[in-house]
Design a protein around this motif. Structure first.
Motif, short mmCIF file in Angstrom:
data_model
loop_
_atom_site.label_atom_id
_atom_site.label_comp_id
_atom_site.label_asym_id
_atom_site.label_seq_id
_atom_site.Cartn_x
_atom_site.Cartn_y
_atom_site.Cartn_z
N HIS A 195 28.11 -11.58 -54.53
CA HIS A 195 27.10 -12.12 -53.61
C HIS A 195 27.51 -13.50 -53.10
CE1 HIS A 195 22.80 -12.42 -52.13
NE2 HIS A 195 23.27 -11.26 -51.70
N ARG A 266 5.70 -18.98 -61.19
CA ARG A 266 6.32 -18.47 -59.97
C ARG A 266 6.35 -16.96 -60.02
NH1 ARG A 266 11.34 -21.81 -57.42
NH2 ARG A 266 10.04 -23.40 -56.52
N LEU A 267 6.23 -16.32 -58.87
CA LEU A 267 6.39 -14.87 -58.82
C LEU A 267 7.87 -14.57 -58.98
CD1 LEU A 267 4.18 -13.29 -56.01
CD2 LEU A 267 3.79 -13.38 -58.46
N GLY A 269 11.34 -12.74 -59.08
CA GLY A 269 11.82 -11.64 -58.25
C GLY A 269 11.50 -11.84 -56.79
N HIS A 272 14.59 -16.42 -52.18
CA HIS A 272 16.06 -16.43 -52.26
C HIS A 272 16.58 -17.62 -51.48
CE1 HIS A 272 20.24 -15.12 -52.11
NE2 HIS A 272 19.92 -14.35 -53.13
N ARG A 273 17.63 -18.24 -52.01
CA ARG A 273 18.20 -19.41 -51.34
C ARG A 273 18.74 -19.05 -49.95
NH1 ARG A 273 20.13 -24.06 -53.22
NH2 ARG A 273 18.08 -24.28 -54.18
N ARG A 281 19.51 -5.51 -50.80
CA ARG A 281 19.66 -4.83 -52.11
C ARG A 281 18.30 -4.39 -52.64
NH1 ARG A 281 22.48 -9.82 -54.87
NH2 ARG A 281 20.66 -10.71 -53.86
N ARG A 354 28.17 -7.84 -61.90
CA ARG A 354 28.76 -8.99 -61.18
C ARG A 354 30.21 -9.29 -61.57
NH1 ARG A 354 26.08 -12.64 -58.16
NH2 ARG A 354 25.21 -10.70 -57.39
C1 SDX Z 1 19.43 -14.25 -57.79
O1 SDX Z 1 22.22 -17.08 -54.79
C2 SDX Z 1 22.26 -15.81 -54.98
O2 SDX Z 1 22.88 -15.06 -54.16
C3 SDX Z 1 21.54 -15.30 -56.21
C4 SDX Z 1 21.47 -13.79 -56.37
C5 SDX Z 1 22.85 -13.18 -56.58
O3 SDX Z 1 23.00 -11.98 -56.27
O4 SDX Z 1 23.73 -13.88 -57.15
O5 SDX Z 1 20.87 -13.21 -55.23
C6 SDX Z 1 20.65 -13.40 -57.61
O6 SDX Z 1 19.50 -15.24 -58.48
C7 SDX Z 1 18.16 -13.89 -57.04
C8 SDX Z 1 17.02 -14.91 -57.30
C9 SDX Z 1 16.37 -14.56 -58.66
N1 SDX Z 1 15.36 -15.65 -59.02
C10 SDX Z 1 14.06 -15.42 -58.97
O7 SDX Z 1 13.53 -14.38 -58.56
C11 SDX Z 1 13.22 -16.58 -59.50
C12 SDX Z 1 12.03 -16.82 -58.55
N2 SDX Z 1 12.54 -17.38 -57.30
C13 SDX Z 1 12.54 -18.81 -57.13
O8 SDX Z 1 12.73 -19.58 -58.27
C14 SDX Z 1 13.30 -19.27 -55.89
O9 SDX Z 1 12.85 -18.52 -54.86
C15 SDX Z 1 14.81 -19.26 -55.89
C16 SDX Z 1 15.37 -20.04 -57.03
C17 SDX Z 1 15.34 -17.88 -55.92
C18 SDX Z 1 15.26 -19.91 -54.57
O10 SDX Z 1 14.86 -21.20 -54.62
P1 SDX Z 1 14.90 -22.10 -53.27
O11 SDX Z 1 15.40 -21.38 -52.09
O12 SDX Z 1 15.59 -23.36 -53.70
O13 SDX Z 1 13.43 -22.28 -52.99
P2 SDX Z 1 12.62 -23.53 -53.47
O14 SDX Z 1 12.68 -23.55 -54.97
O15 SDX Z 1 13.08 -24.74 -52.71
O16 SDX Z 1 11.14 -23.15 -53.00
C19 SDX Z 1 10.76 -23.30 -51.63
C20 SDX Z 1 9.25 -23.19 -51.68
C21 SDX Z 1 8.64 -24.09 -52.75
O17 SDX Z 1 7.33 -24.37 -52.33
P3 SDX Z 1 7.05 -25.82 -51.55
O18 SDX Z 1 7.72 -26.90 -52.41
O19 SDX Z 1 7.70 -25.67 -50.19
O20 SDX Z 1 5.56 -25.95 -51.49
O21 SDX Z 1 8.88 -21.85 -52.01
C22 SDX Z 1 8.21 -21.86 -53.27
C23 SDX Z 1 8.53 -23.18 -53.94
O22 SDX Z 1 7.47 -23.57 -54.82
N3 SDX Z 1 8.73 -20.73 -54.02
C24 SDX Z 1 7.99 -19.89 -54.73
C25 SDX Z 1 8.89 -18.94 -55.23
N4 SDX Z 1 10.14 -19.23 -54.84
C26 SDX Z 1 10.03 -20.36 -54.10
N5 SDX Z 1 6.65 -19.86 -54.96
C27 SDX Z 1 6.22 -18.83 -55.73
N6 SDX Z 1 7.01 -17.86 -56.27
C28 SDX Z 1 8.35 -17.90 -56.03
N7 SDX Z 1 9.14 -16.96 -56.53
#
Ligand code: SDX
Length: 393
Positions: A195, A266-267, A269, A272-273, A281, A354
């Motif tokens: 990825h 946090r929810l 799943g 995504h960055r 996927r 991976r």
């Molecule tokens: C993987 O990079 C890759 O390619 C990774 C991956 C791979 O194949 O290698 O795709 C695999 O790691 C997928 C991601 C799995 N992680 C999760 O599902 C954990 C939950 N997701 C979040 O922690 C978050 O969305 C991330 C870490 C995935 C992305 O973080 P970002 O892009 O840095 O987003 P952010 O933390 O800056 O949040 C932006 C906003 C924030 O709110 P505000 O400050 O703007 O008010 O969105 C909110 C966050 O609070 N937010 C969420 C959220 N994810 C972001 N709010 C609720 N639930 C969530 N899941």
């Protein structure tokens, strides 16, 4: 963001890495391995075929795939001396921790992996050994946690079948593996295979850039993947769905909690960055969920909760305004459950998938002769000041 750093892997002042392995378009939900769309590979290829494509750059001919597979089959056994390392671990040791340390210790058993001037054949052997042994080490870390007898790999089994056999077979009885389970695992591993410059792949590249050996670099990648914001999310998703289910399945209440700034919930799943639309996927895995559960005759209440959660979140302004959509981890755990994989092994499954991507990223960084990665920073600390004796502080 102040203090934000850019990981520069040697391309001066570009702030990003040049790579020919995976193309990812976050706006349009496009993912291709060496130019091939993930949708086609997930339907038509085998996991080892995709591993060959990622590592060597082209889809293998039949002869190349046969040679690749037989080289891997020859090395699935783990050095007998390594078994004693397993016995040192308590049953509660997390399989990701056991796997990271076992992979790192491979370099002490295979000295050619430490030689930066190794021949092409030794370079390939180092790679094939790791592809061959990771499933064995993964299955044995689970057997060790269960205090069950280790099952040895069978040379007449293909990759996914062999892994499932080592995970679930017992020496006391015949073990039959449903072809539906093998095909579902094959698809999941392909979808996780690479990825581009995600957290763990960047870790593998930067550790490898110091000329640390492949096994040490991959061990570092496994540690990075362990985090719940990265590969640990698939386990966290199921734990979240079970919590919602045990709380009466009130999805609206939990979506509201995820928006509550006071509550760190946090929810898992979601989000995504890079994907600021759908994760291609997740689309494939969601469809595979229905397909696999129906074929296996399984009704899993977690799937209904996941679908309700997705529906409510996608209609909610908080999630829509932040481009938060289900990612690869949202549905994958439901299929792993259906395949009988225990929750504490979900992130290990992500690492198995991976691995070829990590190897391809490491190999590309080495082949490009990239200098040691040395991230820089924006300094926001104190300006120069003189030392103050402790009596005067
Ligand atoms: C993987 O990079 C890759 O390619 C990774 C991956 C791979 O194949 O290698 O795709 C695999 O790691 C997928 C991601 C799995 N992680 C999760 O599902 C954990 C939950 N997701 C979040 O922690 C978050 O969305 C991330 C870490 C995935 C992305 O973080 P970002 O892009 O840095 O987003 P952010 O933390 O800056 O949040 C932006 C906003 C924030 O709110 P505000 O400050 O703007 O008010 O969105 C909110 C966050 O609070 N937010 C969420 C959220 N994810 C972001 N709010 C609720 N639930 C969530 N899941």
């Amino acid at each position: 963001k102040t203090g934000y750093i850019t990981l520069d892997f040697g391309y001066k002042n570009t702030g990003s890495t040049k790579s020919a392995i995976t193309y990812l378009d976050g706006e349009n939900g496009v993912l291709r391995y060496r130019g091939y769309p993930i949708e086609q590979l997930a339907e038509k290829a085998s996991f080892l075929e995709v591993a060959y494509l990622l590592i060597y750059g082209e889809l293998p001919t039949k002869a190349q795939l046969d040679n690749f597979q037989s080289s891997i089959t020859k090395h699935t056994l783990v050095h007998e001396d390594m078994k004693q390392f397993f016995e040192a671990y308590p049953a509660k040791a997390h399989p990701m921790g056991v796997l990271a340390s076992m992979v790192c210790s491979l370099s002490t058993f295979y000295p050619e992996s430490l030689n930066p001037n190794r021949s092409e054949a030794e370079f390939d052997l180092t790679i094939h050994r790791l592809l061959a042994k990771l499933p064995t080490l993964a299955a044995w870390s689970y057997k060790n946690a269960m205090r069950h007898p280790f099952m040895y790999p069978k040379n007449n089994m293909e990759y996914c079948e062999n892994f499932l056999y080592m995970m679930f077979a017992m020496p006391t009885e015949e073990y039959h593996i449903d072809p539906v389970v093998i095909s579902a695992l094959n698809k999941l591993l392909i979808l996780h295979a690479d990825h581009e410059q995600n957290c763990s792949a960047s870790t593998v590249r930067i550790v490898g850039s110091s000329q640390a050996n492949l096994y040490a670099s991959i061990s570092a990648g496994i540690s990075a993947l362990w985090g719940p914001l990265h590969g640990g999310a698939n386990q966290a998703v199921i734990e979240m769905l079970e919590k919602i289910h045990n709380d009466g399945g009130d999805v609206d209440k939990w979506v509201a909690k995820a928006k509550d700034k006071e509550d760190p919930f946090r929810l898992m799943g979601f989000g995504h960055r890079v994907y600021k639309n759908f994760d291609p996927r997740a689309t494939i895995i969601k469809k595979a969920c229905d397909d696999v559960l129906e074929k296996l005759g399984i009704v899993d209440p977690m799937l209904d909760i996941a679908k309700k959660l997705e529906k409510v979140a996608l209609e909610d302004d908080y999630f829509k305004s932040r481009n938060l959509y289900p990612n690869v981890d949202f549905y994958s755990g439901i299929i792993y459950r259906a395949l009988g994989i225990p929750t504490e092994m979900f992130t290990v499954m992500f690492a198995l998938g991976r691995l070829p991507g990590w190897i391809a990223q490491w190999k590309e960084m080495i082949s490009n002769g990239e200098p040691i990665g040395r991230p820089r920073q924006v300094y926001v600390g104190a300006t120069e000041r003189d030392y103050v004796d402790i009596e005067k502080r």
